[in-house]
Motif scaffolding. Structure first.
Motif, PDB file in Angstrom:
ATOM      1  N   VAL A  73       0.839  -1.200   0.000  1.00 21.43           N
ATOM      2  CA  VAL A  73       0.000   0.000   0.000  1.00 21.43           C
ATOM      3  C   VAL A  73       0.873   1.249   0.000  1.00 21.43           C
ATOM      4  CG1 VAL A  73      -1.639   1.345   1.367  1.00 21.43           C
ATOM      5  CG2 VAL A  73      -2.022  -1.102   1.026  1.00 21.43           C
ATOM      6  N   ARG A  74       1.912   1.254   0.835  1.00 20.34           N
ATOM      7  CA  ARG A  74       2.805   2.423   0.885  1.00 20.34           C
ATOM      8  C   ARG A  74       3.517   2.640  -0.444  1.00 20.34           C
ATOM      9  NH1 ARG A  74       6.637   1.326   4.834  1.00 20.34           N
ATOM     10  NH2 ARG A  74       5.523  -0.412   5.720  1.00 20.34           N
ATOM     11  N   LEU A  75       3.975   1.558  -1.083  1.00 20.14           N
ATOM     12  CA  LEU A  75       4.642   1.682  -2.385  1.00 20.14           C
ATOM     13  C   LEU A  75       3.693   2.228  -3.441  1.00 20.14           C
ATOM     14  CD1 LEU A  75       6.737  -1.609  -2.450  1.00 20.14           C
ATOM     15  CD2 LEU A  75       7.611   0.731  -2.222  1.00 20.14           C
ATOM     16  N   ILE A  76       2.446   1.788  -3.393  1.00 19.05           N
ATOM     17  CA  ILE A  76       1.447   2.281  -4.348  1.00 19.05           C
ATOM     18  C   ILE A  76       1.157   3.748  -4.092  1.00 19.05           C
ATOM     19  CG2 ILE A  76      -0.979   2.086  -5.030  1.00 19.05           C
ATOM     20  CD1 ILE A  76      -0.624  -0.993  -4.475  1.00 19.05           C
ATOM     21  N   GLU A  77       0.988   4.128  -2.839  1.00 17.34           N
ATOM     22  CA  GLU A  77       0.710   5.520  -2.510  1.00 17.34           C
ATOM     23  C   GLU A  77       1.857   6.432  -2.910  1.00 17.34           C
ATOM     24  OE1 GLU A  77      -0.163   5.285   1.660  1.00 17.34           O
ATOM     25  OE2 GLU A  77      -2.297   4.860   1.296  1.00 17.34           O
ATOM     26  N   GLN A  78       3.095   5.934  -2.836  1.00 13.53           N
ATOM     27  CA  GLN A  78       4.263   6.718  -3.221  1.00 13.53           C
ATOM     28  C   GLN A  78       4.499   6.663  -4.734  1.00 13.53           C
ATOM     29  OE1 GLN A  78       7.365   4.905  -0.921  1.00 13.53           O
ATOM     30  NE2 GLN A  78       6.636   5.752   1.015  1.00 13.53           N
ATOM     31  N   ARG A  79       3.630   5.951  -5.442  1.00 14.43           N
ATOM     32  CA  ARG A  79       3.720   5.770  -6.890  1.00 14.43           C
ATOM     33  C   ARG A  79       5.012   5.070  -7.313  1.00 14.43           C
ATOM     34  NH1 ARG A  79      -0.818   8.188  -8.438  1.00 14.43           N
ATOM     35  NH2 ARG A  79      -1.443  10.178  -7.591  1.00 14.43           N
ATOM     36  N   LYS A  80       5.549   4.249  -6.404  1.00 11.66           N
ATOM     37  CA  LYS A  80       6.721   3.447  -6.728  1.00 11.66           C
ATOM     38  C   LYS A  80       6.311   2.100  -7.323  1.00 11.66           C
ATOM     39  CE  LYS A  80       9.791   5.513  -3.335  1.00 11.66           C
ATOM     40  NZ  LYS A  80      10.583   5.283  -2.118  1.00 11.66           N
TER      41      LYS A  80
END
Length: 91
Positions: A73-80
Motif C-alpha cells: 500500500v505504501r509503495l502504491i501511494e508513493q507511486r513506486k
C-alpha cells in the motif's frame, strides 16, 4: 471588464469544485483499498482456519499478512508501484 471579473469568479468556483471532487475521489479510493485489504486478510485467515491453524497462529498470520499488505500500500501511494504483470509460463 465586468465579463472578465465574471469569468475569473467562475474559474475560481470551478477550481474549488474540481478540487473537492478530487479529494472525494481520493477518499473513496482509499476506502475501497482498505476494504480490499481487509477482504484479503479475511480470506487468508479463513483458509488458515480451514487448514486447522490455532487461534494464536491465526492472530500471528493476521499481523503478518496485514504487514505485508501495508508495504505494498505504501509503495502504491508513493507511486513506486504502478502495475503488476504475470510472467508467461512455458507449460
Amino acid at each position: 471588464m465586468v465579463g472578465h471579473i465574471k469569468d475569473f469568479i467562475l474559474k475560481l468556483i470551478e477550481r474549488r469544485d474540481s478540487r473537492r471532487r478530487r479529494e472525494l475521489d481520493e477518499e473513496r479510493a482509499a476506502l475501497e483499498n482498505e476494504r480490499i485489504r481487509l477482504e484479503n486478510v479475511k480470506s487468508f485467515v479463513a483458509l488458515a482456519r480451514d487448514l486447522g491453524y490455532s487461534e494464536t497462529d491465526l492472530r500471528h498470520l493476521i499481523r503478518y499478512v496485514d504487514g505485508k499488505q501495508d508495504i505494498l500500500v505504501r509503495l502504491i501511494e508513493q507511486r513506486k508501484l504502478v502495475g503488476v504483470s504475470m510472467p508467461e509460463t512455458t507449460d
